[in-house]
Design a protein around this motif. Sequence first.
Motif, PDB file in Angstrom:
ATOM      1  N   PRO A 192       0.904  -1.434   0.438  1.00 35.83           N
ATOM      2  CA  PRO A 192      -0.111   0.470   0.441  1.00 35.83           C
ATOM      3  C   PRO A 192       0.643   1.221   0.100  1.00 35.83           C
ATOM      4  N   LEU A 193       1.607   1.117   0.511  1.00 36.16           N
ATOM      5  CA  LEU A 193       3.115   2.340   0.316  1.00 36.16           C
ATOM      6  C   LEU A 193       3.369   2.908   0.208  1.00 36.16           C
ATOM      7  N   ASP A 194       3.879   1.667  -0.855  1.00 36.71           N
ATOM      8  CA  ASP A 194       4.484   1.526  -2.550  1.00 36.71           C
ATOM      9  C   ASP A 194       3.452   2.363  -3.874  1.00 36.71           C
ATOM     10  N   ARG A 195       2.651   1.885  -2.977  1.00 38.83           N
ATOM     11  CA  ARG A 195       1.375   2.300  -4.362  1.00 38.83           C
ATOM     12  C   ARG A 195       1.119   3.981  -4.132  1.00 38.83           C
ATOM     13  N   VAL A 196       0.965   4.655  -2.781  1.00 37.63           N
ATOM     14  CA  VAL A 196       0.770   5.804  -2.829  1.00 37.63           C
ATOM     15  C   VAL A 196       1.549   6.264  -2.815  1.00 37.63           C
ATOM     16  N   LYS A 197       3.482   5.928  -3.175  1.00 42.90           N
ATOM     17  CA  LYS A 197       4.891   6.492  -3.199  1.00 42.90           C
ATOM     18  C   LYS A 197       4.420   6.953  -4.933  1.00 42.90           C
ATOM     19  N   ILE A 198       4.116   6.274  -5.793  1.00 38.21           N
ATOM     20  CA  ILE A 198       4.256   6.512  -6.646  1.00 38.21           C
ATOM     21  C   ILE A 198       3.434   7.807  -7.443  1.00 38.21           C
ATOM     22  N   LEU A 199       1.989   7.079  -6.749  1.00 39.85           N
ATOM     23  CA  LEU A 199       0.469   8.152  -7.124  1.00 39.85           C
ATOM     24  C   LEU A 199       1.977   9.376  -6.547  1.00 39.85           C
ATOM     25  N   LEU A 200       1.844   9.658  -5.970  1.00 39.28           N
ATOM     26  CA  LEU A 200       2.670  11.058  -4.812  1.00 39.28           C
ATOM     27  C   LEU A 200       3.459  11.588  -6.444  1.00 39.28           C
ATOM     28  N   TYR A 245      11.858  15.579  -3.980  1.00 37.51           N
ATOM     29  CA  TYR A 245      11.819  15.119  -2.318  1.00 37.51           C
ATOM     30  C   TYR A 245      10.614  14.663  -2.612  1.00 37.51           C
ATOM     31  N   ARG A 246      10.035  14.444  -3.560  1.00 36.08           N
ATOM     32  CA  ARG A 246       8.042  14.411  -2.913  1.00 36.08           C
ATOM     33  C   ARG A 246       7.861  13.114  -2.700  1.00 36.08           C
ATOM     34  N   GLY A 247       7.534  12.339  -1.566  1.00 36.16           N
ATOM     35  CA  GLY A 247       7.322  11.153  -1.371  1.00 36.16           C
ATOM     36  C   GLY A 247       8.292  10.438  -0.275  1.00 36.16           C
ATOM     37  N   LEU A 248       9.586  11.193   0.048  1.00 38.25           N
ATOM     38  CA  LEU A 248      10.527  11.213   0.341  1.00 38.25           C
ATOM     39  C   LEU A 248      10.117  10.585   1.850  1.00 38.25           C
ATOM     40  N   SER A 249       9.094  11.244   2.651  1.00 37.94           N
ATOM     41  CA  SER A 249       9.126  10.667   4.262  1.00 37.94           C
ATOM     42  C   SER A 249       8.254   8.984   3.983  1.00 37.94           C
ATOM     43  N   LEU A 250       7.233   8.843   3.017  1.00 37.57           N
ATOM     44  CA  LEU A 250       7.184   7.973   3.313  1.00 37.57           C
ATOM     45  C   LEU A 250       7.827   6.847   2.636  1.00 37.57           C
ATOM     46  N   ASN A 251       9.034   6.965   2.637  1.00 37.22           N
ATOM     47  CA  ASN A 251      10.098   6.151   1.879  1.00 37.22           C
ATOM     48  C   ASN A 251      10.212   5.971   3.811  1.00 37.22           C
ATOM     49  N   TYR A 252      10.862   6.613   4.085  1.00 35.71           N
ATOM     50  CA  TYR A 252      11.132   6.508   5.486  1.00 35.71           C
ATOM     51  C   TYR A 252      10.290   6.130   6.081  1.00 35.71           C
ATOM     52  N   ILE A 253       9.531   6.008   5.999  1.00 35.47           N
ATOM     53  CA  ILE A 253       7.933   5.575   6.777  1.00 35.47           C
ATOM     54  C   ILE A 253       8.101   3.745   6.701  1.00 35.47           C
ATOM     55  N   ARG A 254       8.358   3.842   4.859  1.00 33.55           N
ATOM     56  CA  ARG A 254       8.510   1.560   4.612  1.00 33.55           C
ATOM     57  C   ARG A 254       9.846   0.882   5.319  1.00 33.55           C
ATOM     58  N   ALA A 297       0.084   0.368 -11.188  1.00 35.50           N
ATOM     59  CA  ALA A 297      -0.385   1.395  -9.470  1.00 35.50           C
ATOM     60  C   ALA A 297      -0.963   3.009 -10.096  1.00 35.50           C
ATOM     61  N   PHE A 298      -0.100   3.372 -11.470  1.00 37.99           N
ATOM     62  CA  PHE A 298      -0.779   4.353 -11.754  1.00 37.99           C
ATOM     63  C   PHE A 298      -1.703   5.042 -12.303  1.00 37.99           C
ATOM     64  N   HIS A 302      -3.274  17.353  -4.518  1.00 41.03           N
ATOM     65  CA  HIS A 302      -4.109  17.952  -3.109  1.00 41.03           C
ATOM     66  C   HIS A 302      -3.124  17.433  -2.330  1.00 41.03           C
ATOM     67  N   LEU A 303      -3.322  15.931  -1.586  1.00 40.51           N
ATOM     68  CA  LEU A 303      -3.022  15.259  -1.056  1.00 40.51           C
ATOM     69  C   LEU A 303      -2.047  14.867  -0.312  1.00 40.51           C
ATOM     70  N   GLY A 304      -2.025  14.445   0.431  1.00 41.81           N
ATOM     71  CA  GLY A 304      -0.399  14.125   1.728  1.00 41.81           C
ATOM     72  C   GLY A 304      -0.287  12.547   1.883  1.00 41.81           C
ATOM     73  N   VAL A 305       0.273  12.181   2.312  1.00 44.51           N
ATOM     74  CA  VAL A 305       0.725  10.874   2.183  1.00 44.51           C
ATOM     75  C   VAL A 305      -0.293   9.824   3.009  1.00 44.51           C
ATOM     76  N   PHE A 306      -0.823  10.272   3.858  1.00 45.93           N
ATOM     77  CA  PHE A 306      -1.722   9.334   5.130  1.00 45.93           C
ATOM     78  C   PHE A 306      -2.966  10.150   4.760  1.00 45.93           C
ATOM     79  N   SER A 307      -2.864  11.316   3.783  1.00 46.86           N
ATOM     80  CA  SER A 307      -4.772  11.652   3.059  1.00 46.86           C
ATOM     81  C   SER A 307      -4.813  10.217   1.806  1.00 46.86           C
ATOM     82  N   VAL A 308      -3.722  10.271   0.812  1.00 48.99           N
ATOM     83  CA  VAL A 308      -3.680   8.897   0.503  1.00 48.99           C
ATOM     84  C   VAL A 308      -4.359   7.648   0.840  1.00 48.99           C
ATOM     85  N   LEU A 309      -3.383   7.638   1.792  1.00 52.93           N
ATOM     86  CA  LEU A 309      -4.091   5.578   2.492  1.00 52.93           C
ATOM     87  C   LEU A 309      -5.505   5.927   2.600  1.00 52.93           C
TER      88      LEU A 309
END
Length: 321
Positions: free
Chosen positions: A45-53, A290-299, A148-149, A62-69
């Motif tokens: 799920p986090l990988d899918r969100v990363k690609i979308l972002l 670096y958009r989505g980098l925080s998600l990579n740290y979470i992953r 995934a996109f 217009h959304l952030g990581v957790f909003s997209v989840l």
Amino acid sequence: MTIEASIPGNTKPHMGTRDHQEYFWLRSFVAGGVAGCCAKSTIAPLDRVKILLQAHNHHYNHLGVFSVLRAVPKKEGFLGLYKGNGAMMVRIFPYGAIQFTAFDRYRKILIGKLGITGHIHRLMAGSMAGITAVVCTYPLDMIRARLAFQVKGEHKYAGIIDAFRVIYAKEGGFRGFYRGLTPTIIGMAPYAGISFFTFGTLKTIGLSHAPRVLGRPSSDNPNVLVLKSHVNLMCGGIAGAIAQTVSYPLDVARRRMQLGSSLAGAEKYATMSKTLRYVYNEHGIQKGLYRGLSLNYIRCIPSQAVAFTTYELMRQVLHLN
């Protein structure tokens, strides 16, 4: 990414005799593949969100990581979080298998035939192993990114086979499957190299200075000391975080180039330099490169935890120690 070390004072070779090495490469291949699949399924799920972002999908731009989840299940159902994961499993088994097996092989060549010792051999072997795995499995990564996109109701591809067929027919044959390969290779060299180097160095330091605290005997060979699971998690997380930070802009460029015709203004993503320049000029560093980098740290933590724990278990189950 071998994670064993001989117990201090033990003179018995940890790899055994030639007879014990029969089909070693095959067992190592399976261990790496299973570890990769388990790790990627955990964070799909986090990988899918990363690609979308990364590619600024207009439904979630217009959304952030957790909003997209939260938004993806509402719009596409729970399984929407796993869109493209089938293609990922088809890719990640050979990818993980090739990377782990190649790392061990390259490391032995560097040490045995070229005489390269110290920690530098891990950096070199890791880089070469990562590049080898990427080149061998890149078309599957391309397909996975395209699937995934897609958003529900706007599907361009019906599935893995259809995506292969359409890309081959409309995007230049086999060359179409390797869009974005250059930034992938350039990014994979430091990413894989730093990952293997950092983890291996931390492992060596830990088992050298506190073997009884950080290590335990391997279940298939009590003469071999392996890291405890929670130590694997910590070392792997640190290695992954450092490697991701260094190579992340190239990962963004790779995704943009892979998606190509799926994005508006595809000509802007024709080369790596054009892609990086366009993303920087349009979105800057934090919201672009670096958009989505925080998600990579979470992953990073759960992915490395599952990967290293599974690989260690498989090494013992398949008697690789």
